[in-house]
Design a protein around this motif. Structure first.
Motif, short mmCIF file in Angstrom:
data_model
loop_
_atom_site.label_atom_id
_atom_site.label_comp_id
_atom_site.label_asym_id
_atom_site.label_seq_id
_atom_site.Cartn_x
_atom_site.Cartn_y
_atom_site.Cartn_z
N GLU A 12 0.82 -1.21 0.00
CA GLU A 12 0.00 0.00 0.00
C GLU A 12 0.85 1.26 0.00
O GLU A 12 2.01 1.24 0.42
CB GLU A 12 -0.92 0.01 1.22
N SER A 13 0.26 2.31 -0.46
CA SER A 13 0.87 3.63 -0.42
C SER A 13 0.48 4.28 0.91
O SER A 13 -0.68 4.23 1.31
CB SER A 13 0.35 4.46 -1.59
N ARG A 14 1.47 4.85 1.59
CA ARG A 14 1.23 5.49 2.89
C ARG A 14 1.78 6.90 2.87
O ARG A 14 2.77 7.19 2.22
CB ARG A 14 1.90 4.70 4.02
N GLU A 15 1.14 7.77 3.62
CA GLU A 15 1.60 9.14 3.77
C GLU A 15 2.75 9.19 4.75
O GLU A 15 2.74 8.49 5.76
CB GLU A 15 0.46 10.03 4.30
N LEU A 16 3.76 10.02 4.45
CA LEU A 16 4.81 10.28 5.43
C LEU A 16 4.19 11.16 6.51
O LEU A 16 3.66 12.23 6.23
CB LEU A 16 5.99 11.00 4.78
N SER A 17 4.24 10.72 7.76
CA SER A 17 3.56 11.43 8.83
C SER A 17 4.33 12.64 9.33
O SER A 17 3.78 13.50 10.01
CB SER A 17 3.25 10.49 9.99
N SER A 18 5.63 12.72 9.00
CA SER A 18 6.43 13.86 9.43
C SER A 18 7.71 13.91 8.61
O SER A 18 8.06 12.96 7.93
CB SER A 18 6.77 13.74 10.92
N GLU A 19 8.41 15.04 8.71
CA GLU A 19 9.75 15.11 8.12
C GLU A 19 10.66 14.27 8.99
O GLU A 19 10.39 14.03 10.16
CB GLU A 19 10.23 16.56 8.09
N ASN A 20 11.75 13.81 8.40
CA ASN A 20 12.71 12.97 9.13
C ASN A 20 12.07 11.69 9.65
O ASN A 20 12.45 11.19 10.71
CB ASN A 20 13.36 13.75 10.28
N TYR A 21 11.09 11.17 8.93
CA TYR A 21 10.42 9.92 9.30
C TYR A 21 11.36 8.76 8.95
O TYR A 21 11.82 8.65 7.82
CB TYR A 21 9.10 9.81 8.52
N THR A 22 11.66 7.93 9.93
CA THR A 22 12.65 6.88 9.76
C THR A 22 12.01 5.49 9.74
O THR A 22 10.83 5.33 10.07
CB THR A 22 13.68 6.90 10.90
N ILE A 23 12.83 4.50 9.39
CA ILE A 23 12.38 3.11 9.44
C ILE A 23 11.94 2.78 10.87
O ILE A 23 10.91 2.12 11.08
CB ILE A 23 13.52 2.16 9.00
N LYS A 24 12.67 3.27 11.85
CA LYS A 24 12.32 3.02 13.26
C LYS A 24 10.93 3.58 13.57
O LYS A 24 10.13 2.94 14.25
CB LYS A 24 13.37 3.63 14.19
N ASP A 25 10.63 4.79 13.09
CA ASP A 25 9.30 5.38 13.29
C ASP A 25 8.22 4.50 12.68
O ASP A 25 7.16 4.27 13.29
CB ASP A 25 9.23 6.78 12.68
N LEU A 26 8.49 4.00 11.48
CA LEU A 26 7.53 3.13 10.80
C LEU A 26 7.29 1.86 11.61
O LEU A 26 6.15 1.46 11.83
CB LEU A 26 8.02 2.77 9.40
N LEU A 27 8.37 1.23 12.06
CA LEU A 27 8.23 0.01 12.86
C LEU A 27 7.45 0.27 14.14
O LEU A 27 6.60 -0.54 14.54
CB LEU A 27 9.60 -0.58 13.19
N ASN A 28 7.70 1.41 14.78
CA ASN A 28 6.94 1.77 15.99
C ASN A 28 5.47 1.96 15.67
O ASN A 28 4.60 1.50 16.40
CB ASN A 28 7.51 3.04 16.63
N ASP A 29 5.16 2.63 14.56
CA ASP A 29 3.77 2.85 14.16
C ASP A 29 3.05 1.52 13.89
O ASP A 29 1.86 1.39 14.17
CB ASP A 29 3.69 3.72 12.90
N LEU A 30 3.78 0.56 13.34
CA LEU A 30 3.19 -0.75 13.02
C LEU A 30 3.28 -1.74 14.19
O LEU A 30 2.82 -2.87 14.08
CB LEU A 30 3.91 -1.36 11.80
N GLU A 31 3.89 -1.28 15.29
CA GLU A 31 4.10 -2.12 16.48
C GLU A 31 4.87 -3.39 16.12
O GLU A 31 4.50 -4.50 16.52
CB GLU A 31 2.77 -2.43 17.17
N LEU A 32 5.96 -3.20 15.36
CA LEU A 32 6.83 -4.31 14.95
C LEU A 32 8.21 -4.11 15.55
O LEU A 32 8.64 -2.98 15.82
CB LEU A 32 6.94 -4.37 13.42
N SER A 33 8.93 -5.21 15.74
CA SER A 33 10.28 -5.17 16.29
C SER A 33 11.32 -5.39 15.19
O SER A 33 11.18 -6.29 14.36
CB SER A 33 10.43 -6.27 17.35
N SER A 34 12.37 -4.59 15.24
CA SER A 34 13.45 -4.75 14.27
C SER A 34 14.22 -6.04 14.53
O SER A 34 14.99 -6.49 13.67
CB SER A 34 14.39 -3.56 14.31
N GLN A 35 14.02 -6.67 15.67
CA GLN A 35 14.71 -7.91 16.01
C GLN A 35 14.26 -9.06 15.12
O GLN A 35 14.98 -10.03 14.94
CB GLN A 35 14.46 -8.28 17.48
N SER A 36 13.07 -8.95 14.55
CA SER A 36 12.52 -10.06 13.76
C SER A 36 12.29 -9.69 12.29
O SER A 36 11.62 -10.41 11.57
CB SER A 36 11.20 -10.53 14.37
N LEU A 37 12.87 -8.55 11.86
CA LEU A 37 12.66 -8.08 10.49
C LEU A 37 13.96 -7.65 9.83
O LEU A 37 14.89 -7.20 10.50
CB LEU A 37 11.72 -6.87 10.48
#
Length: 67
Positions: A12-37
């Protein structure tokens, strides 16, 4: 500004919610852990601190453990 997210059955296409939006921000928004991705930005492996830019394709790949 938008980016494309691919994860499991999501494509899907998603809107950037802010400037300086990072992969970490995305993972937090999706409630996912970088330990398993593994994260890719436009086909290249990236780290959590990588900024997502307009028209990027972000692919999240689930790591499968087993023996």
């Amino acid at each position: 500004m938008k980016f494309n997210l691919k994860y499991k059955d999501i494509d899907e296409s998603r809107e950037l919610s802010s400037e300086n939006y990072t992969i970490k921000d995305l993972l937090n928004d999706l409630e996912l852990s970088s330990q398993s991705l593994v994260c890719k930005q436009n086909g290249e492996l990236v780290i959590e601190e990588t900024e997502i830019k307009n028209d990027d394709e972000i692919q999240l790949i689930q790591i499968i453990y087993g023996g």
